[in-house]
Design a protein around this motif. Structure first.
Motif, mmCIF file in Angstrom:
data_model
loop_
_atom_site.group_PDB
_atom_site.id
_atom_site.type_symbol
_atom_site.label_atom_id
_atom_site.label_comp_id
_atom_site.label_asym_id
_atom_site.label_seq_id
_atom_site.Cartn_x
_atom_site.Cartn_y
_atom_site.Cartn_z
ATOM 1 N N ILE A 1 15.199 -5.611 -38.625
ATOM 2 C CA ILE A 1 16.246 -6.359 -37.928
ATOM 3 C C ILE A 1 15.639 -7.652 -37.403
ATOM 4 N N ASP A 2 16.052 -8.771 -37.983
ATOM 5 C CA ASP A 2 15.482 -10.071 -37.615
ATOM 6 C C ASP A 2 16.462 -11.150 -38.050
ATOM 7 N N ASP A 3 16.743 -12.101 -37.159
ATOM 8 C CA ASP A 3 17.693 -13.161 -37.513
ATOM 9 C C ASP A 3 17.049 -14.273 -38.336
ATOM 10 N N LEU A 4 15.736 -14.193 -38.558
ATOM 11 C CA LEU A 4 15.052 -15.146 -39.432
ATOM 12 C C LEU A 4 14.783 -14.459 -40.770
ATOM 13 N N GLU A 5 15.564 -14.829 -41.776
ATOM 14 C CA GLU A 5 15.505 -14.123 -43.054
ATOM 15 C C GLU A 5 14.118 -14.195 -43.687
ATOM 16 N N ARG A 6 13.468 -15.338 -43.574
ATOM 17 C CA ARG A 6 12.142 -15.486 -44.181
ATOM 18 C C ARG A 6 11.152 -14.494 -43.570
ATOM 19 N N ASP A 7 11.182 -14.370 -42.240
ATOM 20 C CA ASP A 7 10.291 -13.424 -41.561
ATOM 21 C C ASP A 7 10.616 -11.990 -41.967
ATOM 22 N N ALA A 8 11.910 -11.696 -42.062
ATOM 23 C CA ALA A 8 12.331 -10.337 -42.411
ATOM 24 C C ALA A 8 11.869 -9.962 -43.814
ATOM 25 N N ARG A 9 12.018 -10.884 -44.756
ATOM 26 C CA ARG A 9 11.624 -10.589 -46.139
ATOM 27 C C ARG A 9 10.106 -10.452 -46.264
ATOM 28 N N GLN A 10 9.373 -11.263 -45.535
ATOM 29 C CA GLN A 10 7.917 -11.150 -45.569
ATOM 30 C C GLN A 10 7.474 -9.788 -45.046
ATOM 31 N N LEU A 11 8.068 -9.362 -43.938
ATOM 32 C CA LEU A 11 7.725 -8.064 -43.361
ATOM 33 C C LEU A 11 8.120 -6.929 -44.306
ATOM 34 N N ALA A 12 9.297 -7.031 -44.913
ATOM 35 C CA ALA A 12 9.753 -5.995 -45.846
ATOM 36 C C ALA A 12 8.786 -5.868 -47.020
ATOM 37 N N ASP A 13 8.297 -6.995 -47.524
ATOM 38 C CA ASP A 13 7.331 -6.972 -48.630
ATOM 39 C C ASP A 13 6.026 -6.296 -48.191
ATOM 40 N N GLN A 14 5.587 -6.588 -46.974
ATOM 41 C CA GLN A 14 4.354 -5.984 -46.467
ATOM 42 C C GLN A 14 4.508 -4.475 -46.291
ATOM 43 N N VAL A 15 5.675 -4.055 -45.835
ATOM 44 C CA VAL A 15 5.943 -2.621 -45.686
ATOM 45 C C VAL A 15 5.950 -1.941 -47.054
ATOM 46 N N SER A 16 6.610 -2.557 -48.034
ATOM 47 C CA SER A 16 6.674 -1.976 -49.379
ATOM 48 C C SER A 16 5.286 -1.865 -49.994
ATOM 49 N N THR A 17 4.444 -2.861 -49.764
ATOM 50 C CA THR A 17 3.069 -2.821 -50.265
ATOM 51 C C THR A 17 2.323 -1.628 -49.681
ATOM 52 N N TYR A 18 2.483 -1.406 -48.394
ATOM 53 C CA TYR A 18 1.825 -0.268 -47.737
ATOM 54 C C TYR A 18 2.303 1.054 -48.343
ATOM 55 N N MET A 19 3.610 1.186 -48.508
ATOM 56 C CA MET A 19 4.166 2.434 -49.029
ATOM 57 C C MET A 19 3.669 2.708 -50.447
ATOM 58 N N ASN A 20 3.640 1.677 -51.272
ATOM 59 C CA ASN A 20 3.169 1.845 -52.649
ATOM 60 C C ASN A 20 1.687 2.201 -52.685
ATOM 61 N N THR A 21 0.895 1.547 -51.852
ATOM 62 C CA THR A 21 -0.544 1.797 -51.815
ATOM 63 C C THR A 21 -0.852 3.224 -51.386
ATOM 64 N N HIS A 22 -0.076 3.732 -50.438
ATOM 65 C CA HIS A 22 -0.323 5.072 -49.900
ATOM 66 C C HIS A 22 0.522 6.148 -50.582
ATOM 67 N N ARG A 23 1.245 5.763 -51.639
ATOM 68 C CA ARG A 23 2.065 6.700 -52.414
ATOM 69 C C ARG A 23 3.033 7.475 -51.523
ATOM 70 N N ILE A 24 3.687 6.741 -50.632
ATOM 71 C CA ILE A 24 4.690 7.333 -49.762
ATOM 72 C C ILE A 24 6.066 6.926 -50.281
ATOM 73 N N PRO A 25 6.891 7.878 -50.691
ATOM 74 C CA PRO A 25 8.210 7.530 -51.231
ATOM 75 C C PRO A 25 9.106 6.940 -50.149
ATOM 76 N N ALA A 26 9.621 5.755 -50.415
ATOM 77 C CA ALA A 26 10.476 5.092 -49.430
ATOM 78 C C ALA A 26 11.425 4.147 -50.145
ATOM 79 N N ASP A 27 12.633 4.030 -49.617
ATOM 80 C CA ASP A 27 13.573 3.042 -50.129
ATOM 81 C C ASP A 27 13.083 1.644 -49.766
#
Length: 244
Positions: free
Chosen positions: A6-32
């Motif tokens: 939840i962030d009103d700055l789309e650029r910040d939100a997308r950057q954070l979402a990408d970082q979260v997805s990278t973590y999930m993929n690296t640790h093989r944690i299934p996540a949407d």
């Protein structure tokens, strides 16, 4: 696992979402893929307790701020992880009021995000994965690893548990399945039926046979996709020793 940013700055939100997805993929944690919301009002308008496992929440936003959004979330959901994201540490003390898991300072880095998600103890969360669902006269917490299979009958979901018990869930099949199918051990094998791969003894040409002898039919139209999902699950289980 479902995650909101939840962030009103789309650029910040997308950057954070990408970082979260990278973590999930690296640790093989299934996540949407993390879901993005431009503000607290937009998130709260459709918020359902028990749906989100982790909520990243910017504090300084237009409209309702992040701290007030967190207070409203905690009125309905006391178990999800709230991670604040902001440009200042001014609210660090207040974050304890809503039992925040971590406090990130912008701009976020992969190292910061990793520390925040490590604090969530995601492996344990997945092992204890559960959802809140409406049963008769109350909400119950359904432990997903305890499901054997589910079937949709008479406008409700009948959940067959590993210990032989049954729970009636007052939801339509579409909404119920949406809560479960992000978890790799659960599969939509036939219209109105979900099966837990953990309980499968063998896969035949037209059905699963469970460890208790129950036969679960597989749709002919879905068979190839279901078979591939089951093989992938089995491979990951062997490769990783356990599947979260």
């Amino acid at each position: 696992m479902r995650i909101a940013v939840i962030d009103d700055l789309e650029r910040d939100a997308r950057q954070l979402a990408d970082q979260v997805s990278t973590y999930m993929n690296t640790h093989r944690i299934p996540a949407d893929t993390p879901e993005l919301f431009p503000g607290g009002e937009e998130f709260l308008a459709g918020f359902i307790p028990g749906v989100y496992d982790i909520i990243f929440l910017d504090i300084y936003m237009n409209g309702i701020n992040g701290m007030e959004t967190a207070r409203k979330i905690r009125l309905w959901d006391t178990s999800c992880h709230i991670i604040f994201v902001t440009t200042s540490s001014d609210f660090a003390v207040d974050s304890y009021e809503v039992k925040a898991t971590y406090y990130l300072i912008k701009p976020t880095t992969e190292e910061q995000v990793s520390k925040a998600l490590d604090r969530c103890n995601l492996q344990m969360m997945m092992n204890e994965a559960s959802i809140l669902v409406p049963a008769k006269n109350m909400e119950i917490r359904l432990l997903l690893h305890q499901i054997s299979y589910t079937e949709y009958l008479n406008r409700r979901v009948l959940v067959h548990l590993k210990d032989g018990r049954q729970e009636e869930i007052f939801m339509n099949q579409k909404d119920f399945a949406a809560l479960l199918l992000s978890y790799p051990w659960l599969c939509d094998c036939m219209k109105g039926i979900l099966v837990n791969f953990e309980e499968v003894d063998k896969l035949l040409d037209d059905r699963f046979v469970l460890k208790n002898g129950t036969s679960i039919p597989i749709s002919r139209l879905k068979y190839q996709d279901v078979r591939e999902q089951y093989i992938r699950y089995s491979y990951d289980l062997v490769r990783g020793g356990q599947l979260v």
